[in-house]
Motif scaffolding. Structure first.
Motif, PDB file in Angstrom:
ATOM      1  N   UNK A 204       0.402  -0.956   0.324  1.00  0.00           N
ATOM      2  CA  UNK A 204      -0.021   0.175  -0.230  1.00  0.00           C
ATOM      3  C   UNK A 204       1.001   0.986   0.563  1.00  0.00           C
ATOM      4  N   UNK A 205       2.106   1.287   0.746  1.00  0.00           N
ATOM      5  CA  UNK A 205       2.981   2.460   0.636  1.00  0.00           C
ATOM      6  C   UNK A 205       3.802   2.831  -0.670  1.00  0.00           C
ATOM      7  N   UNK A 206       3.680   1.513  -1.251  1.00  0.00           N
ATOM      8  CA  UNK A 206       4.776   1.343  -2.970  1.00  0.00           C
ATOM      9  C   UNK A 206       3.418   2.277  -3.358  1.00  0.00           C
ATOM     10  N   UNK A 207       2.220   2.054  -3.087  1.00  0.00           N
ATOM     11  CA  UNK A 207       1.170   2.149  -4.358  1.00  0.00           C
ATOM     12  C   UNK A 207       1.023   3.917  -4.224  1.00  0.00           C
TER      13      UNK A 207
ATOM     14  N   UNK B 135      17.351   2.073  -7.610  1.00  0.00           N
ATOM     15  CA  UNK B 135      17.348   3.243  -7.085  1.00  0.00           C
ATOM     16  C   UNK B 135      17.978   2.194  -5.354  1.00  0.00           C
ATOM     17  N   UNK B 136      17.346   1.468  -5.276  1.00  0.00           N
ATOM     18  CA  UNK B 136      17.513   1.188  -3.961  1.00  0.00           C
ATOM     19  C   UNK B 136      18.175  -0.565  -3.686  1.00  0.00           C
TER      20      UNK B 136
ATOM     21  N   UNK C 129      14.827   2.224   3.271  1.00  0.00           N
ATOM     22  CA  UNK C 129      14.565   3.252   2.398  1.00  0.00           C
ATOM     23  C   UNK C 129      13.565   2.908   1.258  1.00  0.00           C
ATOM     24  N   UNK C 130      12.889   3.785   0.605  1.00  0.00           N
ATOM     25  CA  UNK C 130      11.752   3.615   0.002  1.00  0.00           C
ATOM     26  C   UNK C 130      12.299   4.940  -1.163  1.00  0.00           C
ATOM     27  N   UNK C 131      11.263   4.449  -2.715  1.00  0.00           N
ATOM     28  CA  UNK C 131      12.049   5.282  -3.932  1.00  0.00           C
ATOM     29  C   UNK C 131      10.524   4.789  -4.554  1.00  0.00           C
ATOM     30  N   UNK C 132      11.040   6.821  -5.359  1.00  0.00           N
ATOM     31  CA  UNK C 132       9.694   6.534  -6.413  1.00  0.00           C
ATOM     32  C   UNK C 132      10.427   7.035  -7.752  1.00  0.00           C
TER      33      UNK C 132
ATOM     34  N   UNK D 125       5.100   4.666  -9.961  1.00  0.00           N
ATOM     35  CA  UNK D 125       5.997   3.619  -9.113  1.00  0.00           C
ATOM     36  C   UNK D 125       6.659   4.020  -8.557  1.00  0.00           C
ATOM     37  N   UNK D 126       6.411   3.357  -7.415  1.00  0.00           N
ATOM     38  CA  UNK D 126       7.227   3.620  -6.210  1.00  0.00           C
ATOM     39  C   UNK D 126       7.768   1.731  -5.613  1.00  0.00           C
TER      40      UNK D 126
END
Length: 161
Positions: free
Chosen positions: A12-15, A60-61, A42-45, A29-30
């Motif tokens: 859900x966080x990716x969305x 990136x991740x 870590x997170x990125x988009x 995209x996430x």
């Protein structure tokens, strides 16, 4: 492979990150990298327009993990993503030695949506992660989240309902 409640929370966080990317003019995209203990590392988009054309969150991740985690930590980490890795990102994931991948929508779904909408073919074939990196455990897609991702891509490409 089974999808657990923790997986859904991270997907859900990716969305949300995919929505963020879309709002900045990038493709929707996430991704989120999570330790074996369940901690978000870590997170990125996607940043293919706001940074450079190969700035996919998955690669990136993978780079972040290679620079910040030891070999064991990388192998035990899970990368959650709104869309199944492209071939470039699948290779980066494997070369970095990362573990499991969980995705909301598949590469095949994305390719089918683009075809349905009459969009030009991608510059690379839509291959599943295990076509590139056969030993990485994967889980996905998740139908209810895949529909949300489809809608974000529809918006990005300006496709009428």
């Amino acid at each position: 492979m089974t999808i657990f409640e923790q997986d859904l929370r991270h997907l859900r966080r990716c969305v949300e990150l995919a929505k963020e990317a879309l709002s900045e003019g990038d493709m929707a995209f996430g991704s989120v990298l999570v330790s074996a203990e369940g901690k978000v590392l870590a997170e990125d988009r996607n940043r293919i327009h706001t940074c450079e054309p190969t700035w996919h969150p998955e690669i990136a991740l993978a780079r972040w993990a290679a620079e910040n985690l030891n070999e064991t930590e990388r192998a035990r980490a899970t990368l959650y993503t709104s869309g199944e890795h492209c071939p470039m990102c699948s290779a980066a994931h494997a070369w970095a030695g990362l573990g499991r991948i969980v995705f909301a929508s598949s590469a095949g779904q994305f390719a089918a949506w683009c075809e349905q909408w009459g969009l030009p073919a991608s510059p690379v074939n839509a291959l599943g992660i295990n076509d590139i990196a056969p030993d990485i455990p994967v889980a996905g897609p998740v139908p209810e989240l895949a529909e949300q991702i489809r809608e974000l891509h529809r918006q990005y490409f300006g496709i009428e309902n």
